[in-house]
Motif scaffolding. Structure first.
Motif, PDB file in Angstrom:
ATOM      1  N   PRO A 430       0.834  -1.207   0.000  1.00 32.13           N
ATOM      2  CA  PRO A 430       0.000   0.000   0.000  1.00 32.13           C
ATOM      3  C   PRO A 430       0.871   1.260   0.000  1.00 32.13           C
ATOM      4  O   PRO A 430       2.019   1.255   0.454  1.00 32.13           O
ATOM      5  N   LYS A 431       0.293   2.331  -0.504  1.00 29.89           N
ATOM      6  CA  LYS A 431       0.973   3.613  -0.460  1.00 29.89           C
ATOM      7  C   LYS A 431       1.129   4.044   0.999  1.00 29.89           C
ATOM      8  O   LYS A 431       0.257   3.799   1.830  1.00 29.89           O
ATOM      9  N   GLU A 432       2.260   4.651   1.304  1.00 30.91           N
ATOM     10  CA  GLU A 432       2.510   5.100   2.672  1.00 30.91           C
ATOM     11  C   GLU A 432       1.386   6.027   3.133  1.00 30.91           C
ATOM     12  O   GLU A 432       1.000   6.960   2.433  1.00 30.91           O
ATOM     13  N   GLY A 433       0.846   5.736   4.295  1.00 32.59           N
ATOM     14  CA  GLY A 433      -0.244   6.537   4.841  1.00 32.59           C
ATOM     15  C   GLY A 433      -1.610   6.143   4.336  1.00 32.59           C
ATOM     16  O   GLY A 433      -2.619   6.762   4.702  1.00 32.59           O
ATOM     17  N   SER A 434      -1.674   5.109   3.495  1.00 37.67           N
ATOM     18  CA  SER A 434      -2.949   4.680   2.938  1.00 37.67           C
ATOM     19  C   SER A 434      -3.858   4.120   4.031  1.00 37.67           C
ATOM     20  O   SER A 434      -3.404   3.514   4.998  1.00 37.67           O
ATOM     21  N   LYS A 435      -5.149   4.305   3.846  1.00 39.79           N
ATOM     22  CA  LYS A 435      -6.152   3.731   4.732  1.00 39.79           C
ATOM     23  C   LYS A 435      -6.540   2.354   4.190  1.00 39.79           C
ATOM     24  O   LYS A 435      -6.823   2.205   2.996  1.00 39.79           O
ATOM     25  N   ILE A 436      -6.538   1.343   5.050  1.00 36.69           N
ATOM     26  CA  ILE A 436      -6.951  -0.006   4.651  1.00 36.69           C
ATOM     27  C   ILE A 436      -8.235  -0.356   5.378  1.00 36.69           C
ATOM     28  O   ILE A 436      -8.325  -0.227   6.607  1.00 36.69           O
ATOM     29  N   THR A 437      -9.223  -0.794   4.608  1.00 39.58           N
ATOM     30  CA  THR A 437     -10.498  -1.208   5.187  1.00 39.58           C
ATOM     31  C   THR A 437     -10.912  -2.550   4.581  1.00 39.58           C
ATOM     32  O   THR A 437     -10.402  -2.961   3.533  1.00 39.58           O
ATOM     33  N   ILE A 438     -11.842  -3.201   5.256  1.00 44.52           N
ATOM     34  CA  ILE A 438     -12.509  -4.366   4.691  1.00 44.52           C
ATOM     35  C   ILE A 438     -13.823  -3.888   4.108  1.00 44.52           C
ATOM     36  O   ILE A 438     -14.578  -3.167   4.771  1.00 44.52           O
ATOM     37  N   LEU A 439     -14.103  -4.251   2.859  1.00 42.65           N
ATOM     38  CA  LEU A 439     -15.348  -3.807   2.237  1.00 42.65           C
ATOM     39  C   LEU A 439     -16.545  -4.246   3.082  1.00 42.65           C
ATOM     40  O   LEU A 439     -16.618  -5.371   3.560  1.00 42.65           O
ATOM     41  N   GLY A 440     -17.445  -3.308   3.271  1.00 45.04           N
ATOM     42  CA  GLY A 440     -18.608  -3.554   4.105  1.00 45.04           C
ATOM     43  C   GLY A 440     -18.417  -3.128   5.550  1.00 45.04           C
ATOM     44  O   GLY A 440     -19.365  -3.124   6.336  1.00 45.04           O
ATOM     45  N   GLN A 463     -12.952 -10.571  13.237  1.00 45.01           N
ATOM     46  CA  GLN A 463     -12.721 -12.005  13.033  1.00 45.01           C
ATOM     47  C   GLN A 463     -13.986 -12.790  13.325  1.00 45.01           C
ATOM     48  O   GLN A 463     -14.361 -13.700  12.587  1.00 45.01           O
ATOM     49  N   LYS A 464     -14.637 -12.414  14.404  1.00 48.32           N
ATOM     50  CA  LYS A 464     -15.861 -13.111  14.791  1.00 48.32           C
ATOM     51  C   LYS A 464     -17.005 -12.791  13.828  1.00 48.32           C
ATOM     52  O   LYS A 464     -17.740 -13.686  13.385  1.00 48.32           O
ATOM     53  N   LYS A 465     -17.143 -11.518  13.489  1.00 44.71           N
ATOM     54  CA  LYS A 465     -18.243 -11.089  12.625  1.00 44.71           C
ATOM     55  C   LYS A 465     -18.158 -11.722  11.244  1.00 44.71           C
ATOM     56  O   LYS A 465     -19.187 -12.070  10.652  1.00 44.71           O
ATOM     57  N   LEU A 466     -16.943 -11.871  10.734  1.00 47.62           N
ATOM     58  CA  LEU A 466     -16.753 -12.355   9.367  1.00 47.62           C
ATOM     59  C   LEU A 466     -16.498 -13.856   9.289  1.00 47.62           C
ATOM     60  O   LEU A 466     -16.197 -14.380   8.212  1.00 47.62           O
ATOM     61  N   SER A 467     -16.602 -14.543  10.433  1.00 50.41           N
ATOM     62  CA  SER A 467     -16.463 -15.990  10.393  1.00 50.41           C
ATOM     63  C   SER A 467     -17.594 -16.570   9.552  1.00 50.41           C
ATOM     64  O   SER A 467     -18.750 -16.160   9.664  1.00 50.41           O
ATOM     65  N   GLY A 468     -17.278 -17.489   8.673  1.00 49.24           N
ATOM     66  CA  GLY A 468     -18.278 -18.052   7.770  1.00 49.24           C
ATOM     67  C   GLY A 468     -18.369 -17.345   6.443  1.00 49.24           C
ATOM     68  O   GLY A 468     -19.061 -17.824   5.528  1.00 49.24           O
ATOM     69  N   ALA A 469     -17.704 -16.189   6.296  1.00 50.86           N
ATOM     70  CA  ALA A 469     -17.738 -15.482   5.018  1.00 50.86           C
ATOM     71  C   ALA A 469     -17.000 -16.294   3.948  1.00 50.86           C
ATOM     72  O   ALA A 469     -15.976 -16.911   4.226  1.00 50.86           O
ATOM     73  N   PRO A 470     -17.492 -16.321   2.708  1.00 50.07           N
ATOM     74  CA  PRO A 470     -16.785 -17.046   1.655  1.00 50.07           C
ATOM     75  C   PRO A 470     -15.465 -16.395   1.261  1.00 50.07           C
ATOM     76  O   PRO A 470     -14.548 -17.057   0.796  1.00 50.07           O
ATOM     77  N   ALA A 471     -15.381 -15.078   1.474  1.00 54.72           N
ATOM     78  CA  ALA A 471     -14.162 -14.335   1.144  1.00 54.72           C
ATOM     79  C   ALA A 471     -14.315 -12.928   1.717  1.00 54.72           C
ATOM     80  O   ALA A 471     -15.430 -12.448   1.938  1.00 54.72           O
ATOM     81  N   ILE A 472     -13.189 -12.268   1.962  1.00 55.60           N
ATOM     82  CA  ILE A 472     -13.211 -10.858   2.335  1.00 55.60           C
ATOM     83  C   ILE A 472     -12.363 -10.083   1.351  1.00 55.60           C
ATOM     84  O   ILE A 472     -11.498 -10.648   0.656  1.00 55.60           O
ATOM     85  N   VAL A 473     -12.608  -8.784   1.275  1.00 54.80           N
ATOM     86  CA  VAL A 473     -11.879  -7.926   0.342  1.00 54.80           C
ATOM     87  C   VAL A 473     -11.324  -6.710   1.113  1.00 54.80           C
ATOM     88  O   VAL A 473     -12.090  -5.978   1.738  1.00 54.80           O
ATOM     89  N   LEU A 474     -10.016  -6.548   1.042  1.00 60.14           N
ATOM     90  CA  LEU A 474      -9.358  -5.386   1.627  1.00 60.14           C
ATOM     91  C   LEU A 474      -9.189  -4.313   0.557  1.00 60.14           C
ATOM     92  O   LEU A 474      -8.816  -4.629  -0.587  1.00 60.14           O
ATOM     93  N   LYS A 475      -9.432  -3.070   0.915  1.00 59.86           N
ATOM     94  CA  LYS A 475      -9.247  -1.965  -0.020  1.00 59.86           C
ATOM     95  C   LYS A 475      -8.170  -1.036   0.512  1.00 59.86           C
ATOM     96  O   LYS A 475      -8.126  -0.733   1.701  1.00 59.86           O
ATOM     97  N   PHE A 476      -7.294  -0.583  -0.408  1.00 59.58           N
ATOM     98  CA  PHE A 476      -6.248   0.347  -0.013  1.00 59.58           C
ATOM     99  C   PHE A 476      -5.790   1.128  -1.248  1.00 59.58           C
ATOM    100  O   PHE A 476      -6.161   0.792  -2.384  1.00 59.58           O
ATOM    101  N   GLU A 477      -5.002   2.141  -1.016  1.00 58.78           N
ATOM    102  CA  GLU A 477      -4.443   2.927  -2.127  1.00 58.78           C
ATOM    103  C   GLU A 477      -3.079   2.366  -2.467  1.00 58.78           C
ATOM    104  O   GLU A 477      -2.222   2.204  -1.612  1.00 58.78           O
ATOM    105  N   GLY A 478      -2.893   2.052  -3.748  1.00 51.17           N
ATOM    106  CA  GLY A 478      -1.636   1.470  -4.185  1.00 51.17           C
ATOM    107  C   GLY A 478      -0.623   2.519  -4.574  1.00 51.17           C
ATOM    108  O   GLY A 478      -0.937   3.700  -4.754  1.00 51.17           O
ATOM    109  N   ASN A 479       0.612   2.077  -4.684  1.00 52.44           N
ATOM    110  CA  ASN A 479       1.689   2.982  -5.101  1.00 52.44           C
ATOM    111  C   ASN A 479       1.566   3.249  -6.600  1.00 52.44           C
ATOM    112  O   ASN A 479       1.259   2.357  -7.361  1.00 52.44           O
TER     113      ASN A 479
END
Length: 479
Positions: A430-440, A463-479
């Motif tokens: 990720p770009k320095e200082g970028s914010k990383i979130t999980i979609l949703g 971890q508890k909330k997303l247990s059972g999810a088929p997949a998660i997606v992280l979003k961030f700003e790239g270099n």
């Protein structure tokens, strides 16, 4: 009667055979030619943004619930165990299914609604498969849905109502059309035997007959692209109907017989006509690499590498393209994982779903699509409108990029697998200082990159909330 229904017993066998026969990856290569027409190129990039579509095989083969068309081919891989029934009798029985095909429950709005809820953005519908039965009101043969027990139904011109229903969901419209037509006397001539999938006479000795077939094909494609509203994709199947000069190692690997002559239908003329009727229409002359294969179509599999050329994996939800009794459908988690891998490698997923003989999706098919859609509603940002990058994978993580600087890390999770407290990767920092979130989720995650390795901390609450999810997606700003 016993002989006729013996074939119902062979459903599973024929489905397996059909899948094996068509399970051929058609990989992208340096032969790909990007379209030079600006309107075609514009539509192609729009199609690449859609990522997820539905392929609907529906025809007379749904009546007994057997593999589409292929059981009438006389090739070694067709294993008919009923040795008391002649090949000609079987063909007569198969083609006679048109007299029993009366789908009074036909509900294209159900199909379109289920596809939209799944997050699908385009449809490809079979106007005609190899068996030659037409699912539209063609004027060039009587072997069609509008000439039989369904003829007086208000939605008898099936293709029209399918396309209309999906247009109402603002989807791109694709018309599947088989270049070979085994019912046509201009392709399989009754004067000759039908030893394999190819035209059953020597075109060089009977040019008039072949020219009649070419004209028949052009007439039908003109109908489809003139009479059925806006069509975005002309999806041509039956790749053995091709110029002999285009036969390559890929084609030979299918193991199908190769005639000594070309089976050309004059694709330049087809393309010119189609694009006069439908400006910018995409043409997918499957497996015939060149200017009329606007995107590649690997079938029942995924290429091993990323490609920046446009392509689409067509994969069934169950074990068959059309309806078969007791089909086993893939879990929604599996489909989501396929979609993630395909999109990260630069492709689209075209998921095959076959309606019943009565014209509806089964409840299990609908529920699978709804489950996929629930995930897409939250995570679709990491799928739609993205493009692949060279470093598309790092261990279990897949990566996509948006059209600005946004990046996505997609993590498939198996059934019962818990989300760990740290997610890490070594590529695509990720770009320095970028914010990383999980979609949703609105919460910004703690992260750091040390010695080329990015580590993202996942709070126990997530971890508890997303247990059972088929997949998660992280979003961030790239270099």
């Amino acid at each position: 009667m016993i002989q006729k229904y013996f074939w119902l017993i062979l459903v599973a066998l024929m489905v397996t055979i059909g899948a094996e026969a068509q399970n051929t990856l058609h990989p992208t290569s340096s032969e790909y030619e990007y379209p030079t027409d600006p309107k075609v190129a514009e539509k192609l990039e729009h199609w690449r943004d859609q990522k997820f579509g539905i392929l609907i095989h529906w025809g007379i083969y749904a009546v007994p619930g057997i593999v589409e068309s292929w059981s009438i081919v006389n090739e070694d891989w067709i294993n008919r165990k009923d040795t008391t029934q002649s090949y000609e009798d079987y063909k007569d029985w198969y083609w006679g299914l048109n007299e029993k095909f009366n789908p009074q429950g036909f509900d294209p709005s159900q199909w379109a609604d289920a596809a939209a809820k799944a997050g699908m953005k385009y449809v490809v519908f079979t106007t005609k498969h190899h068996d030659g039965f037409n699912m539209f009101d063609t004027q060039f043969t009587d072997y069609k849905i509008t000439n039989g027990p369904f003829a007086n139904h208000p939605k008898a011109d099936v293709a029209k109502y399918v396309f209309d229903a999906f247009r109402e969901k603002d989807m791109m419209i694709g018309a599947y059309y088989s270049k070979p037509d085994w019912h046509s006397q201009y392709y399989w001539w009754d004067y000759r035997a039908t030893p394999d999938r190819n035209v059953n006479y020597d075109i060089r000795k009977h040019p008039w007959r072949w020219n009649q077939y070419v004209q028949f094909t052009h007439n039908q494609l003109n109908e489809i692209t003139s009479n059925y509203g806006d069509i975005d994709i002309l999806w041509l199947d039956g790749g053995w109907v091709r110029p002999k000069s285009t036969v390559n190692e890929e084609v030979l690997s299918w193991g199908a017989p190769i005639p000594e002559f070309s089976q050309e239908i004059d694709m330049p003329k087809v393309a010119k006509m189609a694009r006069e009727n439908q400006e910018g229409i995409l043409i997918v002359d499957r497996t015939v690499h060149g200017p009329f294969e606007n995107y590649r179509t690997p079938e029942q599999g995924i290429p091993s590498e990323m490609s920046s050329d446009p392509w689409e994996s067509c994969i069934t939800l169950g074990g068959a393209w059309g309806y078969v009794p007791n089909d086993k459908f893939k879990p929604s988690r599996k489909v989501i994982h396929l979609l993630i891998e395909i999109v990260a490698k630069g492709g689209n997923l075209l998921l095959g779903v076959g309606p019943t003989a009565d014209g509806v999706f089964l409840p299990e098919q609908v529920s699978r699509l709804e489950e996929i859609g629930a995930w897409m509603e939250v995570n679709g940002e990491g799928i739609y409108n993205t493009r692949a990058i060279q470093d598309f994978k790092d261990e279990k993580l897949y990566f996509t990029k948006g059209k600005e600087k946004e990046m996505y890390a997609l993590l498939p999770l198996e059934e019962g697998e818990e989300l760990s407290e740290t997610i890490s990767w070594t590529k695509n920092a990720p770009k320095e200082g970028s914010k990383i979130t999980i979609l949703g989720e609105n919460k910004s995650l703690r992260w750091k990159t040390e010695d080329g390795k990015t580590l993202v901390s996942i709070p126990k609450s997530l971890q508890k909330k997303l247990s059972g999810a088929p997949a998660i997606v992280l979003k961030f700003e790239g270099n």
